[in-house]
Design an enzyme around this catalytic site. Structure first.
Site, short mmCIF file in Angstrom:
data_model
loop_
_atom_site.label_atom_id
_atom_site.label_comp_id
_atom_site.label_asym_id
_atom_site.label_seq_id
_atom_site.Cartn_x
_atom_site.Cartn_y
_atom_site.Cartn_z
N SER A 83 -40.49 44.18 -2.53
CA SER A 83 -39.97 44.50 -0.84
C SER A 83 -39.44 45.44 -0.41
CB SER A 83 -38.60 42.75 -0.72
OG SER A 83 -38.16 43.53 0.20
N LYS B 176 -39.45 34.70 -2.26
CA LYS B 176 -39.71 36.50 -1.10
C LYS B 176 -40.17 35.85 -0.04
CE LYS B 176 -41.18 40.30 -0.38
NZ LYS B 176 -42.14 40.16 1.22
N HIS C 231 -36.03 35.47 1.63
CA HIS C 231 -35.84 36.82 1.43
C HIS C 231 -36.52 37.21 3.30
CE1 HIS C 231 -37.15 41.08 2.09
NE2 HIS C 231 -35.98 41.49 1.17
N ASN C 232 -37.87 36.52 3.55
CA ASN C 232 -38.28 37.33 4.80
C ASN C 232 -37.87 36.47 6.06
OD1 ASN C 232 -39.72 39.31 3.18
ND2 ASN C 232 -41.62 38.77 4.26
N GLU D 249 -34.78 38.16 6.72
CA GLU D 249 -34.47 39.07 7.27
C GLU D 249 -34.58 39.21 8.60
OE1 GLU D 249 -38.05 41.85 7.41
OE2 GLU D 249 -37.47 41.34 5.52
#
Length: 482
Positions: A131, A185, A188-189, A192
Site C-alpha cells: 500500500s 490489504k 485496508h482498502n 480507505e
C-alpha cells in the site's frame, strides 16, 4: 548460464513495478534484476535509471539465471490472468526453495489457490499486499506479506529494507499463511473507501450547510490535520481543495465530474464481510455512494424529486465546523472498528494467526490510511488482545463519548438539509445498534418463524422454539417439530 548476481527480482515494469525496483535498488545490500514481457520496456527503465544498476533479464529463463539462490522475485503485473501467466512462467524456471511474491492487488481467495498449487512444486508463494501507491512504492510502502513463515526468513530483510518507517520500525510484518497478506490489504482498502467517503461528506456539509469556499475548507482540513484527525487523507484533501483549474480559474474540485471510480477492492471487502457475517456498514455505504455517483441517468431522472429547497441555516458556523470534525472522527473510529472486526473473523475462518496490533503498526506510515490514531489501536490490542470490539477500548470509548452529541447534530442537520450523508448516518446507526439494550431483531425472528418455521430462542429459558402459526398458535420445542 551466467553467474547469478541479483538477490531480488521484479517482474512487470509499469509504474508500480519500476518504482518498487528503484526503491529496492536504492537500499544497501540489494542488487535488482528486472524483467518485463516487453523486454524493451525493461531496458528503457534501466537506461532511465542508471544509478539503479539494474540487471535486465532478456527472457524468463535469463531472469531466473541472474538471481542468486534462493531466487526471490516480486510480480507487479495486472491482477487475474496476467498474474497467473507470470506465476506459471516462473514455476517453470524456478526450483524448490525459491520464492515467488505477488505484490499486486489480488483477491485473497486467488492467493490461497495459487499458494496451494505452487507449494506442491516446492516453491514458496507469497501474496503481499503493498500500500502507498506509486509514491509509496518508490519511497517506502506499507507491506503485508502472507505465505509460509519459512519464506519470510529470506524475504523479511529485503522487504524491511524498502518499507516505510514509523517511529523507527519498518512498516512490514509477516501477516499469516497463504492469503492472509492480501486479505489484510483488502480490508485496508475497504477502510480507505470509508475514510474517503467520510471526508467527502464532511466537505459537502461544510460547503453546502456552513457555506465555506473550497479554499476555506482547505484551511479547515489543514487545521484538523494538526490534531487527532492527522492523516495522509486529510492532508491531501486540503491540497486537492486548494488546487485551481488552469482553464477556468475555478477550484479544481468544481470542474471534476462527480462520478467516483472503483477498482473493486472495496466491493471485495463488503462481499467477504457479508460471507463472514460481519457488519461493515460504513465501508458498504462508501462503496454504494460511489455506485450512486456513477449512475447519471438515474440521478437525472430523480433531479426534480421533492426535498428541502435549501440547507437549514446554522446560527454558529464555528460550532458547526467543530461538530463536523467530531462526527468525522467518531465515524472514522467506527470504520476502523468494523475493519478490524472483519480481520478477526477472517483469521478465525481461514486459521490465520493475525496479530491485530502489528497490523495497526504497519499502517502507521507508507499506506493510504496512515493516521496518527493507529498508535491508539496498537495500544488497545496490546492492553487487551481479546478485545471484543475496538469501540470498547477505553481510548475509543472516551473519544466517541465526547463526540456523540455533535455526531447526532450533524446527521440531523444533513437530513434536514437534504444532503446525503450515508457513511456518517450508517456509522451512527451501527453505534446505536451496538449500544441498544434490545433490538427489533426479535420481531424479525418472529416474522421468520411465522412464514418459514425458522424457530427462535427465548430470553427466559434454554432451548429453541416454534409457534404453530397455522394451527392453534401454541408454542412447541423445535425438537418436537422434527
Amino acid at each position: 548460464m551466467s553467474e547469478a548476481k541479483a538477490n531480488i527480482g521484479v517482474v512487470g515494469m509499469a509504474v508500480m513495478g519500476s518504482n518498487l525496483a528503484r526503491n529496492l535498488a536504492s537500499r544497501d545490500g540489494n542488487t535488482v534484476a528486472i524483467y518485463n514481457r516487453s523486454v524493451e520496456k525493461a531496458h528503457a527503465v534501466a537506461q532511465a535509471h542508471p544509478e539503479a544498476n539494474f540487471i535486465v533479464g532478456e527472457s524468463v529463463q535469463d531472469f531466473a539465471d541472474k538471481l542468486a539462490k534462493p531466487r526471490t522475485a516480486i510480480i507487479m503485473v495486472k491482477a487475474g490472468g496476467p498474474t497467473d501467466a507470470v506465476i506459471n512462467q516462473l514455476v517453470e524456471v524456478f526450483e524448490p526453495g525459491d520464492i515467488i511474491v505477488d505484490g499486486g492487488n489480488a483477491l485473497f481467495t486467488d492467493t490461497i489457490r495459487r499458494e496451494k498449487a505452487v507449494s506442491e512444486t516446492g516453491i514458496h508463494f507469497v501474496g503481499a499486499g503493498i500500500s502507498g501507491g506509486e509514491e509509496g512504492a518508490l519511497n517506502g510502502p506499507s507491506i503485508m506479506p502472507g505465505g509460509p513463515a519459512e519464506s519470510y526468513e529470506t524475504l523479511g530483510p529485503i522487504l524491511s529494507s524498502i518499507a516505510a518507517v514509523a517511529e523507527g520500525e519498518p512498516c512490514v510484518t509477516h501477516v499469516g499463511t497463504d492469503g492472509a497478506g492480501h486479505f489484510v490489504k483488502m480490508i485496508h482498502n475497504g477502510i480507505e473507501y470509508a475514510d474517503m467517503q467520510l471526508i467527502a461528506e464532511a466537505y459537502d456539509l461544510l460547503r453546502n450547510v456552513a457555506g465555506l469556499s473550497a479554499d476555506e475548507i482547505a484551511d479547515v482540513f489543514t487545521e484538523w490535520n494538526t490534531g487527532e484527525l492527522e492523516s495522509y487523507l486529510i492532508e491531501i484533501t486540503a491540497e486537492v481543495l486548494r488546487q485551481k483549474d488552469a482553464e477556468t480559474g475555478k477550484p479544481l474540485v468544481d470542474v471534476i465530474l462527480d462520478a467516483a471510480g472503483s477498482k473493486g477492492t472495496g466491493v471485495w471487502t463488503v462481499q467477504t464481510a457479508l460471507g463472514l457475517g460481519v457488519p461493515v456498514s460504513g465501508i458498504a455505504e462508501a462503496v454504494f455512494a460511489r455506485a450512486v455517483s456513477s449512475k447519471p441517468a438515474q440521478r437525472a431522472a430523480a433531479a426534480d424529486l421533492p426535498g428541502p429547497a435549501q440547507a437549514v441555516a446554522i446560527e454558529d458556523r464555528a460550532a458547526f465546523i467543530e461538530d463536523v470534525r467530531q462526527a468525522l472522527y467518531a465515524s472514522k473510529i467506527v470504520a476502523y472498528s468494523q475493519g478490524f472486526d472483519a480481520i478477526i473473523e477472517g483469521a478465525k475462518e481461514y486459521d490465520w494467526d493475525i496479530k491485530k496490533g502489528d497490523i495497526a503498526k504497519i499502517w502507521r506510515a507508507g499506506c493510504i490510511i496512515r493516521a496518527q490514531f493507529l498508535n491508539r489501536i496498537t495500544e488497545a490490542y496490546a492492553q487487551d488482545n481479546d478485545l471484543v470490539v475496538l469501540l470498547a477500548a477505553p481510548y475509543f470509548t472516551d473519544a466517541v463519548t465526547k463526540a456523540e452529541q455533535a455526531w447526532r447534530r450533524v446527521v440531523v442537520k444533513a437530513v434536514e438539509s437534504g444532503i446525503p450523508s450515508p457513511a456518517f448516518s450508517s456509522s451512527l446507526a451501527y453505534y446505536d445498534g451496538l449500544r441498544a439494550e434490545r433490538l427489533p431483531a426479535a420481531l424479525v425472528q418472529g416474522q421468520r418463524d411465522f412464514f418459514g418455521a425458522h424457530t427462535y430462542r427465548r430470553i427466559d429459558k434454554e432451548g429453541t422454539f416454534h409457534t404453530l402459526w397455522s394451527g392453534d398458535r401454541s408454542e412447541v420445542s423445535a425438537q418436537d417439530t422434527h
